[in-house]
Design a protein around this motif. Structure first.
Motif: not given
Lengths: 347, 822
Positions: A104-105, A107, A338, A343, B508, B512, B515, B519, B523-526, B589
């Motif tokens: 995973g990444t 942003h 995205n 990404l 916050v 964190r 996320t 991740v 998962f890819h954060e968008c 997201e």
């Protein structure tokens, strides 16, 4: 006796070498050394051996027993190894790719935001948060923005109809309108209204401008602002903070400069430029990176702080702009599309 | 705004280089957005040449070989040229060997394709006169060969394009910028001399030329506190002089005629907009400053008809509006070729009024730009006199006094008292008293009193000039001192850090954590847009809820509503990747969503994710596809990050009122009344297909009110888990297929706890098998549970566990609709 023993060992050797599985092995083992085994039977004949021959025969039996045990051990080891091998299956091709997607990444905007927060945390700034839906008071009035200032215009700011209600966004005056915050400075106001100085916060977050989307503009984008309120805070302290932030972020060859400017909520106000030799798009040029200044006494009055006693500074910048600079990205729209090819480049 | 350097030099004797002046303007606080040069830069060894002959280059199709007469000193040169327009007889500019052209390009004698070339004929861009590279610069007027370039061409100018901040309307003029530069360079400021000093009579009745202007009336003094009208008679319209035209063109204005040009010139010089009427077009010889009538119309100078309303200020004659006050004149009253008598208006309009009208009409002009920011009413008369002076100089005629002057000219007086100590305390370092005082004086901030205060140094009483309305408090003077001292000279320092003043906001911390979790699960954060189109929002909420989420003034149609979910943005990103042929499966997201409940919106912190089948299904090793239970797992973990235990909550299957989720394949928990909601499972297949996304997509979202997130979790107490061996029992229960497993589990756990009583603990009741099919009646299913019993102080005996186990079975058989499966 000797011949019998020799023959037995020879037969057992051949026999055991052919075994491949544990049950056969156990059967063979019983056949030779079990209570009814052949070797056991021979050993039982010791009683009929003349006394003077017993040491010699005994030695022969012991030798045979040892050799037989060695054969058994070897066979067992071979079978155990075969069993393990069967359990393992064939060797893997370690060079084949994993079919699992990933990793995973995060942003790039998150990466930049978190790096800034980490840098600021080291010098005592805590991260503050506030609503994205705001009211005219928190976004404009308390920040010394005149009632007919162009920034408040419906041309530049997104508003909600007068009838729209937000259950968890407080209003200062019942008749003021809800809007989408145009800067995260509203978080400064809410924080100052919550308690007395000293205050040292950084507020990153999403903000909104009624603007055409193009390579450098987007209806929503992200800002990060710092606010420090204490006694005897000076312009020199502000410059020291900016020098520290950008040297931490971009390396010691980074320089910042202040250009006098105008913002309603700070006096004096400055725009901040930076230069860093190693950044591809910057080199020796000065790049504008944000705005800052000393908190205007009118803002302190709005939140009930005594401007004679307290002083402070504020600094704000766009996170997209910073990320574009850091990573060499030339179009702001990449941040919101995205595309995974984008990404995956930064994590 | 554009500022000409030549023009500035009328008021301040600037010797510094353009680079130095650019820097000075920058650090005075005006961003220099561009520097343009007009005319030729000073160049040596570039002279006029006359092309005598032209022949084709023997070795190159596109080159010519010319002989060029470069005057008595140089004689005739042979020059190879690549341009098409090097015809014999033309006069051009020749860079002789030794010339250094812009870009540090030195001209040498050279051979080009075997042909000697003794210099270069120049195109405009080669000598720094614009970007035209199409051909040679051909000189008009037959200047003599050998004439140096700077004698043959008019002198150039440098034009700065400046961003003037809204607090400095005084600098929307050459005089204003000159004043700043004079202060920076410690040079005197030279004001233009006015010759005209007509007698200004306050009495309207005493007008000498009622045939031209019989009366001026201001009906809206709140919008127009000051109105002056001067009369100039006997003028002759014609072109303005070349020097004036050059200056106007340099800063981007088109010369019109002498009167209009003077108006523009004086505005650019002083910042005061002026307006000239042809006196004979004013119906009834009247000027009335009034609000427009609703629906009243005027055709402005740009040829457009504009409908006015009663909020807008106009200048009217006896019957009709002739000018939208401070913004633009009408085409019916302007100066024309036949104009002989003028009425010159010089007024002060309220900035708010002009700003409102300009916005409303979408009509902006140089004049409105200045009035919106505020002109100085106290120096407006001087500007008017300057204009009369220049009109008489360029168009003849004479001033017919007296002027009409309406409205109160409230005398200007403002003083600020500031001490040396105050300024040093604000900036954090020392600037000598003498430097501070000099800074004030150089900006014409006159120090009228000076007294020692002891500890805080000298206290100055500073007289603020009328054009500096932005200076009102001691802090404002700190900026003036710092500007002139130089912000580049602020000494470096270390950040002083007295330690952490607080913890990071709980929102916050939550963001964190989630996320990191997602991740960490590949998962890819968008980041997707918060503003969504109405049609999309309606796939996610009811019509009524969507109405509450609508903006009052969306900018574009597809960004009209606040997002009620993160899922739609993620689907859009998924689709983008699919359409670009990029395999994408897991997107997430973290951000705000807006949930409508009972007519109110709630801004929530939220985290959402989607899991799609990666495109194409081409993998050398197959993996199990995602399913409902994977989304449940993730949502429970995300909720736990907010301190919410979803596993302990009742999960409900979604119904059709949960937009976006597939009935029978998705679940929900929580509600706004609790402060949080969770949805997860399969996304509505029809909706996903309609979006053009391929395959099934699973997803999950957890949203919570920021106020529900609290910083520190309550500290847990250790509970002894026992080291004695556990007693295990399995139990399979046959129930209706529609009975939720959670109900069965709950009943079983309750019965087990009752059966164990205080004797020992029921450590866990966990479901490990679900069976339907052969051996079971239709419509039934079997659920198998593993029960674990344990005591913390002894090994349980088989007997006591068996007794309890039997009791459990008896209890269930009696009180729960199930059968024990043997």
């Amino acid at each position: 006796m000797q011949d019998q023993l020799t023959a037995l060992v020879a037969r057992a050797t051949a026999d055991l070498a052919a075994l491949n599985a544990r049950p056969e092995f156990e059967a063979a083992k019983a056949r030779y050394v079990g209570p009814n085994g052949e070797l056991t039977a021979l050993m039982k004949q010791m009683g009929s051996v003349p006394k003077e021959q017993r040491p010699a025969v005994g030695r022969l039996i012991n030798e045979a027993k040892a050799r037989l045990q060695a054969q058994l051990d070897a066979a067992l080891a071979r079978i155990a190894a075969a069993e393990l091998a069967a359990q393992l299956g064939p060797a893997v091709d370690v060079t084949l790719p994993s079919p699992d997607a990933g990793p995973g990444t995060r942003h790039p905007l998150t990466l930049v935001r978190e790096e800034m927060c980490r840098i600021l945390r080291k010098v005592g700034f805590a991260v503050a948060d506030g609503p994205e839906v705001e009211t005219e008071y928190y976004c404009f009035d308390a920040l010394n923005t005149p009632s007919d200032h162009p920034a408040r215009d419906a041309q530049d700011t997104f508003y909600f109809p007068a009838s729209t209600r937000f259950g968890n966004v407080s209003k200062m005056n019942p008749e003021e309108k809800y809007l989408l915050r145009t800067h995260t400075s509203s978080v400064q106001i809410r924080t100052m209204l919550k308690g007395p100085p000293p205050i040292r916060i950084v507020s990153p977050g999403r903000v909104y401008r009624r603007d055409t989307t193009d390579a450098t503009h987007s209806a929503n984008f992200h800002q990060l602002e710092c606010l420090y309120v204490d006694q005897h805070v000076t312009v020199r302290d502000l410059k020291a903070l900016l020098d520290y932030i950008f040297a931490s972020l971009l390396g010691p060859d980074t320089k910042t400069r202040f250009r006098p400017h105008y913002f309603g909520y700070t006096e004096p106000s400055f725009e901040v430029d930076l230069t860093a030799n190693h950044l591809p798009k910057v080199k020796k040029d000065w790049i504008e990176i944000g705005g800052c200044g000393m908190v205007d006494p009118a803002v302190f009055e709005a939140v009930g702080y005594d401007p004679e006693r307290w002083s402070g500074y504020a600094f704000g910048m766009g996170l997209e702009r910073l990320a574009m600079l850091l990573y060499g990205i030339d179009d702001i729209r990449y941040f919101y599309q995205n595309d995974l090819r984008f990404l995956k480049q930064f994590a | 705004m554009k500022i000409s350097l030549n023009w500035l030099r009328d008021y301040v004797q600037l010797d510094a280089s353009v680079e130095e002046i650019t820097r000075a303007i920058t650090f005075l606080g005006f961003e220099v957005e561009g520097v343009a040069h007009t005319g030729a830069p000073p160049l040596a060894n570039v002279v006029v040449g006359e092309i005598l002959t032209r022949a084709k280059h023997p070795n190159a199709d596109k080159l010519s070989v010319c002989t060029v007469d470069v005057g008595p000193a140089g004689g005739v040169k042979t020059i190879v040229c690549g341009a098409n327009n090097c015809d014999a007889g033309r006069r051009v500019l020749v860079a002789l060997p030794g010339a250094i052209l812009p870009g540090n390009f030195e001209i040498k004698q050279s051979k080009i394709r075997g042909q000697l070339s003794d210099g270069m004929m120049c195109s405009p861009d080669e000598i720094g006169m614009g970007s035209d590279h199409a051909g040679l610069l051909i000189l008009d007027g037959q200047p003599a060969p050998g004439t140096p370039i700077n004698a043959a061409l008019p002198a150039g100018d440098t034009v700065f394009d400046l961003e003037i901040t809204p607090n400095r309307p005084d600098c929307l003029s050459h005089l204003g910028i000159a004043r700043e530069l004079a202060a920076w360079y410690k040079l005197p400021l030279l004001y233009p001399q006015e010759k005209f000093r007509g007698v200004i009579d306050e009495s309207v009745a005493n007008a000498l030329r009622p045939d031209l202007l019989a009366g001026v009336r201001v009906d809206a003094p709140e919008d127009c506190p000051l109105y002056t009208a001067l009369i100039v008679t006997g003028i002759k319209i014609g072109p303005s002089p070349a020097w004036m035209q050059n200056r106007l063109m340099a800063v981007g204005l088109r010369p019109i005629n002498n009167v209009v040009d003077v108006g523009n010139y004086v505005m650019l010089e002083t910042g005061q907009p002026l307006h000239a009427f042809d006196a004979h077009t004013l119906g009834g010889n009247q000027i009335v400053v009034r609000r427009a009538a609703d629906g009243e119309k005027i055709t402005t100078l740009d040829g457009k008809e504009r409908a006015l309303n009663s909020g807008m200020l106009v200048i009217a004659d006896a019957s009709r509006p002739v000018v939208i006050a401070g913004i633009m004149g009408g085409e019916n009253s302007g100066v024309s070729e036949d104009t002989t008598d003028l009425v010159l208006e010089c007024a002060f309009f309220k900035p708010q009024s002009i700003r409102w009208t300009a916005r409303k009409l979408g009509l902006h002009s140089d004049s409105s730009h200045r009035f919106e920011r505020g002109v100085d009413p106290h120096s407006s008369l001087e500007a008017a006199c300057r204009a009369v002076d220049l009109i008489i100089e360029t168009a003849g005629g004479s001033a017919a006094g007296p002027a009409y002057r309406l409205g109160g000219d409230v005398p200007w007086k403002r003083e600020i008292v500031v001490t040396h100590g105050y300024i040093c305390e604000k900036i954090g370092f020392e600037i000598p008293e003498a430097d501070m005082r000099a800074a004030f004086e150089s900006l014409e901030l006159t120090v009228t009193r000076e007294e020692p205060t002891g500890q805080r140094g000298t206290a100055w009483t500073v007289d603020i000039p009328s054009w500096r309305d932005d200076l009102d408090r001691p802090i404002d003077l700190v900026e003036e001192v710092l500007r002139l001292y130089g912000t580049e000279r602020i000494p470096a320092a270390l950040v002083s850090s007295p330690g952490l003043s607080g913890d990071d906001d709980p929102v916050v911390l939550f963001e964190r954590r989630v996320t990191e979790y997602l991740v960490g699960h590949d998962f890819h954060e968008c980041v997707t847009c918060t503003l969504r189109p109405a049609r999309e929002v309606l796939t996610w909420t009811s019509q009524a809820a969507a109405a509450e989420l609508a903006l009052a003034n969306p900018f574009v149609e597809d960004q009209s509503h606040l997002r009620p979910t993160l899922i739609t943005g993620l689907l859009e990103s998924l689709k983008l990747n699919q359409s670009r042929g990029v395999p994408a499966a897991r997107l997430c997201e973290v951000g705000r969503i807006f949930v409508e409940q009972n007519g109110q919106n709630f801004e929530c912190a939220a985290v959402g994710f989607i899991i799609a089948d990666p495109m194409g299904d081409r993998a050398w090793l197959k993996r199990e596809p995602a399913d409902f239970y994977a989304t449940r797992h993730h949502v429970c973990a995300l909720a736990a990050a907010a301190g919410v235990d979803i596993a302990g909550e009742v999960l409900k299957p979604v119904t059709e009122q949960y937009f976006g989720w597939q009935e029978g394949h998705a679940a929900c928990a929580g509600e706004m009344a609790l402060g949080w909601t969770a949805r997860f499972g399969l996304l509505n297949l029809a909706m996903v297909n309609a979006l053009g996304v391929e395959g099934k997509v699973y997803g999950g979202i957890f949203a919570i009110l920021p106020a529900k997130l609290t910083g520190a979790a309550t500290r847990r107490r250790f509970s002894d888990f026992g080291l004695f061996p556990a007693a295990l029992r399995d139990l399979a229960l046959v129930v209706d297929r529609t009975t939720p497993a959670a109900d069965v589990q709950q009943a079983l756990a309750k019965a087990a706890r009752a059966a164990a009583g205080n004797a020992f603990a029921v450590e866990s009741v966990s479901l490990f098998d679900v069976y339907t099919g052969a051996g079971l009646p239709d419509g039934k299913k079997s659920l198998a549970f593993a029960l674990v019993f344990r005591s913390t102080d002894r090994t349980l005996t088989d007997d006591e566990v068996s007794v309890a186990f039997q009791r459990i079975q008896d209890e269930l058989s009696k009180n729960f609709p199930c059968q024990i499966r043997k």
